[in-house]
Enzyme design. Structure first.
Site, PDB file in Angstrom:
ATOM      1  N   ASP A   1      48.432  49.932  32.602  1.00 55.45           N
ATOM      2  CA  ASP A   1      48.758  50.414  31.263  1.00 55.45           C
ATOM      3  C   ASP A   1      49.657  49.398  30.556  1.00 55.45           C
ATOM      4  OD1 ASP A   1      48.889  52.066  29.073  1.00 55.45           O
ATOM      5  OD2 ASP A   1      50.419  53.391  29.923  1.00 55.45           O
TER       6      ASP A   1
ATOM      7  N   LYS B   1      48.889  48.136  27.298  1.00 53.42           N
ATOM      8  CA  LYS B   1      48.821  48.315  25.841  1.00 53.42           C
ATOM      9  C   LYS B   1      48.876  46.963  25.113  1.00 53.42           C
ATOM     10  CE  LYS B   1      50.892  52.928  25.918  1.00 53.42           C
ATOM     11  NZ  LYS B   1      51.382  52.983  27.320  1.00 53.42           N
ATOM     12  N   LEU B   2      47.963  46.077  25.465  1.00 50.59           N
ATOM     13  CA  LEU B   2      47.960  44.735  24.895  1.00 50.59           C
ATOM     14  C   LEU B   2      47.721  44.757  23.390  1.00 50.59           C
ATOM     15  CD1 LEU B   2      45.790  42.809  27.524  1.00 50.59           C
ATOM     16  CD2 LEU B   2      48.277  43.130  27.506  1.00 50.59           C
TER      17      LEU B   2
END
Length: 230
Positions: A61, A63-64
Site C-alpha cells: 500500500d 499510494k504512488l
C-alpha cells in the site's frame, strides 16, 4: 475465491519483530497481508519479499503519485518483488503509466479513489468541488478506462462502483469494522458482511485483528461473517 482469499490483514505495526510475531500468531488462518508506510519504512519491503517467498500474498500500500516516468520506474521494480497488489492514487496519467509499466507481470494495480478517513468537508478543504461519492465514481470510471486491475474505495460506494467497473476488476475495501468495534480515525466504515454483499472482492482489516486480545480468533470471526455473506 473463498473468504480466506479475500481477507487482507493490515500489518500497521511499528517493527518487523512485532509483524513477524503477528504473522506467526495468525498462522494459516490468514494468507494475505497489507504492508503500508509504517512498516515499509522499518524494513518492511524486505519483509514483504520474505512473506511472498513463504507463499503469502502481499498488498503493498504505497499510494504512488508522481510524474509518469517516476511512477513507471517504481512499478517496474515492485513488479519484480513478487507482490500481489499495489496501490497508486487514481489520477489518470499516473494510472496509465503504471499499467504500461506492469504489463506482462502478475501485479494487480489498484487505484485509490477517496481515502476512507475523508468526508465531504475534508475534500472541500483539499480543493475538490465534488462530494466523496461523486469523486469515487469518477475515479472508478477513470481506473477502468486506464486498464487498472482494481480500485480501492469505501464499502459505502461498493455497490455503485461495482456497476461501473463490472465483475472482473478487484474492489478492495478498507475501513472495515466488525459490529461493535471502534471506528478510530475512519469516517466511512461498514461491517465485513455488508462490504461483501455490496460487491467488495477484498477487505482490508487492520486494528480489529492486530489489536485484538486474540488476533487469530478475531480473524476467524471476520472470516465467518464474510463467508456467510458469500
Amino acid at each position: 475465491m473463498n473468504a480466506r482469499d479475500r481477507l487482507i490483514v493490515g500489518l500497521d505495526i511499528p517493527t518487523i519483530a512485532e509483524a513477524e510475531r503477528m504473522v506467526a500468531t495468525l498462522g494459516d488462518t490468514v494468507s494475505f497481508y497489507k504492508i503500508g508506510y509504517q512498516l515499509a519504512f522499518a524494513g518492511g519491503l524486505d519483509f514483504a519479499r520474505d512473506l511472498a517467498r513463504d507463499g503469502k500474498k502481499i498488498f503493498l500500500d504505497m499510494k504512488l503519485l508522481d510524474i509518469d516516468n517516476t511512477v513507471a520506474k517504481g512499478v517496474e521494480n515492485i513488479a519484480k518483488m513478487g507482490m500481489t497488489m499495489l496501490t497508486l492514487h487514481a489520477y489518470p496519467k499516473a494510472m496509465r503509466a503504471a499499467v504500461e509499466a506492469a504489463r506482462g507481470s502478475d501485479l494487480c494495480l489498484l487505484g485509490v479513489t477517496v481515502l476512507t478517513s475523508m468526508d465531504g468537508a475534508d475534500l472541500a478543504d483539499a480543493g475538490y468541488d465534488a462530494d466523496p461519492h461523486t469523486l469515487v465514481l469518477r475515479r472508478a470510471e477513470q481506473a477502468k478506462s486506464a486498464g487498472m486491475g482494481g480500485i480501492v474505495c469505501s464499502a459505502e460506494e461498493s455497490a455503485a462502483v461495482r456497476k461501473i467497473i463490472g465483475s472482473d476488476m478487484a474492489l478492495v475495501t478498507p475501513g472495515i469494522r466488525p459490529t461493535g468495534s471502534d471506528a478510530g480515525d475512519q469516517k466511512r466504515v461498514v461491517t465485513p458482511g455488508d462490504a461483501i454483499r455490496n460487491g467488495s472482492s477484498h477487505l482490508v482489516v487492520g486494528r480489529p485483528i492486530v489489536k485484538a486480545a486474540d488476533p487469530e480468533a478475531a480473524a476467524e470471526a471476520i472470516l465467518q461473517e464474510m463467508q456467510a455473506a458469500l
